[in-house]
Design an enzyme around this catalytic site. Structure first.
Site, mmCIF file in Angstrom:
data_model
loop_
_atom_site.group_PDB
_atom_site.id
_atom_site.type_symbol
_atom_site.label_atom_id
_atom_site.label_comp_id
_atom_site.label_asym_id
_atom_site.label_seq_id
_atom_site.Cartn_x
_atom_site.Cartn_y
_atom_site.Cartn_z
ATOM 1 N N HIS A 100 -4.325 32.314 -9.730
ATOM 2 C CA HIS A 100 -3.547 30.768 -9.899
ATOM 3 C C HIS A 100 -2.052 31.065 -9.378
ATOM 4 O O HIS A 100 -1.391 31.680 -9.711
ATOM 5 C CB HIS A 100 -3.535 30.204 -11.189
ATOM 6 C CG HIS A 100 -5.008 30.038 -11.634
ATOM 7 N ND1 HIS A 100 -5.806 30.867 -12.362
ATOM 8 C CD2 HIS A 100 -5.621 28.607 -11.527
ATOM 9 C CE1 HIS A 100 -6.912 30.255 -12.334
ATOM 10 N NE2 HIS A 100 -6.968 28.936 -11.936
ATOM 11 N N LYS A 127 -11.986 33.668 -7.092
ATOM 12 C CA LYS A 127 -11.396 32.397 -7.188
ATOM 13 C C LYS A 127 -9.976 32.528 -6.939
ATOM 14 O O LYS A 127 -9.091 33.163 -7.529
ATOM 15 C CB LYS A 127 -11.489 31.848 -8.501
ATOM 16 C CG LYS A 127 -11.441 30.333 -8.728
ATOM 17 C CD LYS A 127 -11.770 30.033 -10.133
ATOM 18 C CE LYS A 127 -10.997 28.663 -10.532
ATOM 19 N NZ LYS A 127 -10.960 28.526 -11.876
ATOM 20 N N ARG A 164 -10.259 20.141 -2.974
ATOM 21 C CA ARG A 164 -11.281 20.145 -4.172
ATOM 22 C C ARG A 164 -12.505 19.386 -3.587
ATOM 23 O O ARG A 164 -13.431 19.773 -4.036
ATOM 24 C CB ARG A 164 -10.642 19.157 -5.235
ATOM 25 C CG ARG A 164 -9.528 19.981 -6.133
ATOM 26 C CD ARG A 164 -9.086 19.188 -7.057
ATOM 27 N NE ARG A 164 -8.302 19.480 -7.943
ATOM 28 C CZ ARG A 164 -8.329 20.487 -8.886
ATOM 29 N NH1 ARG A 164 -9.470 21.219 -9.358
ATOM 30 N NH2 ARG A 164 -7.392 21.231 -9.789
ATOM 31 N N LYS A 272 1.026 4.029 11.635
ATOM 32 C CA LYS A 272 0.281 3.127 12.595
ATOM 33 C C LYS A 272 0.715 3.192 14.133
ATOM 34 O O LYS A 272 0.158 3.128 15.104
ATOM 35 C CB LYS A 272 0.085 1.831 12.116
ATOM 36 C CG LYS A 272 -1.110 1.727 10.937
ATOM 37 C CD LYS A 272 -1.354 0.009 10.972
ATOM 38 C CE LYS A 272 -2.309 -0.092 9.764
ATOM 39 N NZ LYS A 272 -2.395 -1.484 9.381
ATOM 40 N N ASP A 308 -7.803 -3.946 13.015
ATOM 41 C CA ASP A 308 -7.111 -4.993 12.174
ATOM 42 C C ASP A 308 -7.202 -6.330 12.887
ATOM 43 O O ASP A 308 -7.447 -7.255 12.363
ATOM 44 C CB ASP A 308 -5.626 -4.763 12.098
ATOM 45 C CG ASP A 308 -5.324 -3.785 10.900
ATOM 46 O OD1 ASP A 308 -6.294 -3.620 10.004
ATOM 47 O OD2 ASP A 308 -4.242 -2.908 10.849
ATOM 48 N N TYR A 417 -4.658 -8.437 -0.569
ATOM 49 C CA TYR A 417 -5.679 -8.056 -0.981
ATOM 50 C C TYR A 417 -5.727 -7.536 -2.657
ATOM 51 O O TYR A 417 -6.683 -7.609 -3.335
ATOM 52 C CB TYR A 417 -6.864 -7.548 -0.437
ATOM 53 C CG TYR A 417 -6.621 -6.157 0.340
ATOM 54 C CD1 TYR A 417 -6.858 -5.194 -0.769
ATOM 55 C CD2 TYR A 417 -6.022 -5.829 1.137
ATOM 56 C CE1 TYR A 417 -6.379 -3.731 -0.259
ATOM 57 C CE2 TYR A 417 -5.705 -4.615 1.568
ATOM 58 C CZ TYR A 417 -5.669 -3.468 0.892
ATOM 59 O OH TYR A 417 -5.305 -2.444 1.304
ATOM 60 N N GLN A 445 -12.394 -5.030 9.287
ATOM 61 C CA GLN A 445 -11.905 -4.046 10.099
ATOM 62 C C GLN A 445 -12.494 -2.852 9.885
ATOM 63 O O GLN A 445 -12.854 -1.959 10.460
ATOM 64 C CB GLN A 445 -10.428 -4.032 9.761
ATOM 65 C CG GLN A 445 -9.719 -3.665 8.482
ATOM 66 C CD GLN A 445 -9.605 -2.468 8.016
ATOM 67 O OE1 GLN A 445 -9.598 -1.371 8.858
ATOM 68 N NE2 GLN A 445 -10.102 -1.757 6.870
HETATM 69 P P1 NAP Z 1 4.995 -4.134 7.859
HETATM 70 O O1 NAP Z 1 4.673 -3.681 9.235
HETATM 71 O O2 NAP Z 1 5.668 -3.389 6.753
HETATM 72 O O3 NAP Z 1 5.548 -5.738 7.712
HETATM 73 C C1 NAP Z 1 5.979 -6.039 6.601
HETATM 74 C C2 NAP Z 1 6.119 -7.847 6.791
HETATM 75 O O4 NAP Z 1 6.239 -8.449 5.487
HETATM 76 C C3 NAP Z 1 7.498 -7.987 7.663
HETATM 77 O O5 NAP Z 1 7.275 -9.348 8.252
HETATM 78 C C4 NAP Z 1 8.382 -8.131 6.485
HETATM 79 O O6 NAP Z 1 9.547 -8.951 6.853
HETATM 80 C C5 NAP Z 1 7.725 -8.860 5.440
HETATM 81 N N1 NAP Z 1 8.053 -8.922 4.069
HETATM 82 C C6 NAP Z 1 7.971 -7.750 3.176
HETATM 83 N N2 NAP Z 1 8.697 -7.929 1.847
HETATM 84 C C7 NAP Z 1 9.079 -9.212 2.225
HETATM 85 C C8 NAP Z 1 9.514 -10.205 1.138
HETATM 86 N N3 NAP Z 1 9.977 -9.888 -0.161
HETATM 87 N N4 NAP Z 1 10.008 -11.574 1.706
HETATM 88 C C9 NAP Z 1 9.691 -12.094 2.853
HETATM 89 N N5 NAP Z 1 9.040 -11.095 3.734
HETATM 90 C C10 NAP Z 1 8.803 -9.788 3.434
HETATM 91 O O7 NAP Z 1 3.508 -4.001 6.974
HETATM 92 P P2 NAP Z 1 2.032 -4.431 7.582
HETATM 93 O O8 NAP Z 1 1.299 -3.443 8.008
HETATM 94 O O9 NAP Z 1 2.161 -5.550 8.672
HETATM 95 O O10 NAP Z 1 1.562 -5.010 6.169
HETATM 96 C C11 NAP Z 1 1.807 -6.209 5.557
HETATM 97 C C12 NAP Z 1 0.829 -6.604 4.481
HETATM 98 O O11 NAP Z 1 -0.376 -6.751 4.857
HETATM 99 C C13 NAP Z 1 0.706 -5.800 3.322
HETATM 100 O O12 NAP Z 1 0.794 -6.182 2.027
HETATM 101 C C14 NAP Z 1 -0.608 -4.649 3.767
HETATM 102 O O13 NAP Z 1 -1.252 -4.266 2.564
HETATM 103 C C15 NAP Z 1 -1.316 -6.088 4.149
HETATM 104 N N6 NAP Z 1 -2.490 -5.695 5.201
HETATM 105 C C16 NAP Z 1 -3.288 -6.019 4.809
HETATM 106 C C17 NAP Z 1 -4.921 -5.758 5.689
HETATM 107 C C18 NAP Z 1 -6.097 -6.261 5.409
HETATM 108 O O14 NAP Z 1 -7.143 -5.662 5.725
HETATM 109 N N7 NAP Z 1 -6.413 -7.231 4.528
HETATM 110 C C19 NAP Z 1 -4.568 -4.917 6.772
HETATM 111 C C20 NAP Z 1 -3.649 -4.599 6.882
HETATM 112 C C21 NAP Z 1 -2.377 -4.758 6.175
HETATM 113 P P3 NAP Z 1 10.838 -8.185 7.476
HETATM 114 O O15 NAP Z 1 10.505 -7.889 8.766
HETATM 115 O O16 NAP Z 1 11.873 -9.288 7.213
HETATM 116 O O17 NAP Z 1 11.108 -6.915 6.709
#
Ligand code: NAP
Length: 474
Positions: A100, A127, A164, A272, A308, A417, A445
């Site tokens: 280990h 191991k 694992r 991404k 997406d 979500y 997606q």
């Molecule tokens: P991202 O590229 O980091 O973009 C984040 C966005 O949220 C930006 O427009 C940011 O604004 C805004 N933001 C963050 N905090 C904020 C606050 N306190 N007040 C106002 N605006 C705020 O992230 P993303 O990949 O687009 O993902 C965004 C969200 O979507 C995440 O919660 C993610 O989990 C969700 N999502 C869900 C799915 C699904 O399948 N349901 C898929 C992808 C993403 P600024 O530009 O001003 O920073």
């Protein structure tokens, strides 16, 4: 032992965790065993609680061998004489000689040398368990396992978790799981139930195709539940695991991804955009969006896709026809790009609003659509409101991006979500608006990804059930 019998194929007894463990206990254990037993006693520098002398440990091991224990696990660090003596007394029992390292994973050359030294003592099983400080440490174990028939080898820690799960595919004789999440004997250990139910480990073999999600917090992704359950139901020899990868680990990880011929991956925050640098080609939609959330390995050629976009469109179009509708999109990040691109293709009119106005303006200009500051959103008589920001996401569940009254009479889609019904969706329900949950986008997606990886259509019912079960349990 009773609780483990129906789960594990072997049961390890950590005798150092049993208070005042003695010969009498050994006798009882062996009398009541229904599955082969491994007896292990480690002292503190070996990661255990045994406080007695080496001689006391040796006595207990010798007694276990006399009583016909199935396996004993002894530390290589106890010394060659100690190991030799027990090997000479083994009879029909098997000896596991283990190493280990709780700090790091040594280089492949060092591990090969170590294996050679331990194996020269002729135990039945060698191991080698090390600490995984990086996702890339797992591949050292996969290399080490090549062409060896008596080895168990994997990394500890959260970053070592994939070894694992996957080490049996590469030839490890077995892997370890804890009985319950509060009874873990090593960091990063997962439960046997998870190994069996989430990862279908009993079906792993050398032909199993490997998929996973590349992300900074990949361990939190829910996709493993929906994909792995479908692989099992459809009898497809695939496994989906979390590839917890930091920005600086990505280049080497992608080299390993190619070298070990992984079948594909999902890609999430923060990779991404960066991932594109490591691919051979990018499909048209993903290229236009400028972000990839899916990689497919087609005979060594890595292609990037964006699911997406179609995932969000499917979630929306199940409830509403998009053509000619006015959509207000909050956010200008990666998800907003994918969604706005899809909306435009569907003939919807788009207004983008974002905390950082410059980003809203840039995205709007790129897509030739409108943008506006939060304070002006009331000027638009929109049909659909979409939140693509992380506002309202756990743990900030009382936050919302829009006033309740503004949601009245609209279709409201929140891509967050966690929780399943966000504050924004709750407000929309209260003013009798139509709502679309973020997990619908996650589902669709994921379905698109599954189709790209396997060429088959998964069961939507199973995937939705697995997602909802996890989210409802959180
Ligand atoms: P991202 O590229 O980091 O973009 C984040 C966005 O949220 C930006 O427009 C940011 O604004 C805004 N933001 C963050 N905090 C904020 C606050 N306190 N007040 C106002 N605006 C705020 O992230 P993303 O990949 O687009 O993902 C965004 C969200 O979507 C995440 O919660 C993610 O989990 C969700 N999502 C869900 C799915 C699904 O399948 N349901 C898929 C992808 C993403 P600024 O530009 O001003 O920073």
């Amino acid at each position: 032992m009773k609780k483990s019998e129906h789960l594990g194929d072997l049961i390890e007894i950590r005798a150092d965790y049993i208070k005042d463990f003695n010969e009498e206990n050994l006798f009882e254990l062996l009398r009541f065993r229904r599955k082969p037993l491994i007896l292990t006693m480690r002292k503190s520098d070996e990661g255990g609680l045994f406080k007695g002398s080496l001689r006391e440990r040796q006595k207990l091991f010798i007694k276990a061998l006399e009583l016909g224990i199935d396996y004993i696990d002894i530390e290589f660090s106890c010394g060659e004489d100690f190991v030799y003596e027990l090997i000479s007394l083994r009879g029909n029992s098997k000896i596991i000689c283990s190493y280990h390292n709780f700090q790091k994973t040594p280089s492949l050359r060092e591990m090969e040398e170590l294996y050679g030294r331990i194996n020269s003592l002729k135990p039945d099983i060698v191991k080698i368990v090390t600490y995984g400080n990086s996702i890339n440490d797992n591949f050292i174990h996969f290399e080490l396992l090549k062409d060896k028939e008596n080895l168990v080898s994997f990394s500890m820690g959260l970053r070592g978790q994939i070894s694992r799960i996957l080490s049996p595919k590469y030839g490890s004789l077995f892997t370890y799981g804890s009985l319950s999440s509060d009874k873990k004997t090593a960091e990063g250990q997962i439960t046997v139930k998870e190994l069996i139910e989430t990862y279908n480990v009993h079906f792993l073999d050398k032909n199993t195709k490997i998929l996973g999600v590349i992300g900074g917090h990949a361990e939190n992704s829910l996709s493993k539940y929906m994909h792995n359950r479908n692989f099992k139901e459809e009898n497809l020899n695939y496994i989906y695991v979390p590839f917890k990868t930091e920005h600086e680990e990505l280049p080497l990880f992608m080299d390993n991804f190619r070298k070990f011929n992984f079948a594909g991956s999902a890609v999430t925050i923060p990779h991404k955009v960066d991932i594109i640098n490591y691919l051979d080609c990018v499909e048209d939609t993903a290229g236009k969006i400028g972000a990839v959330n899916t990689v497919v390995n087609n005979h060594g050629t890595l292609t990037g896709y964006n699911t997406d976009c179609p995932g969000a469109m499917k979630a929306l179009e199940k409830k509403i026809d998009l053509h000619g509708k006015i959509c207000l999109v909050f956010g200008a990040g990666g998800a907003a790009r994918a969604i706005c691109y899809g909306l435009k293709q569907k003939g919807a009119k788009i207004i983008i609003s974002n905390r950082t106005m410059e980003k809203a303006e840039n995205l709007a200009k790129e897509l030739s659509v409108e943008f506006c500051p939060y304070k002006d959103i009331n000027k638009y008589d929109c049909n659909i409101i979409i939140n693509t920001t992380s506002v309202g996401m756990y743990p900030h569940v009382d936050d919302t991006i829009a006033e309740k009254d503004f949601l009245r009479g609209k279709t409201v889609f929140d891509i967050v979500y966690r929780p399943m019904i966000t504050r924004m969706l709750k407000d929309a329900q209260e003013v009798n608006s139509l709502i679309i949950e973020g997990c619908e986008m996650l589902l669709y997606q994921g379905i698109e990804q599954y189709k790209l990886w396997t060429g088959k259509y998964p069961s939507e019912k199973i995937m939705r059930h697995m997602l909802k079960k996890q989210l409802e349990g959180e």
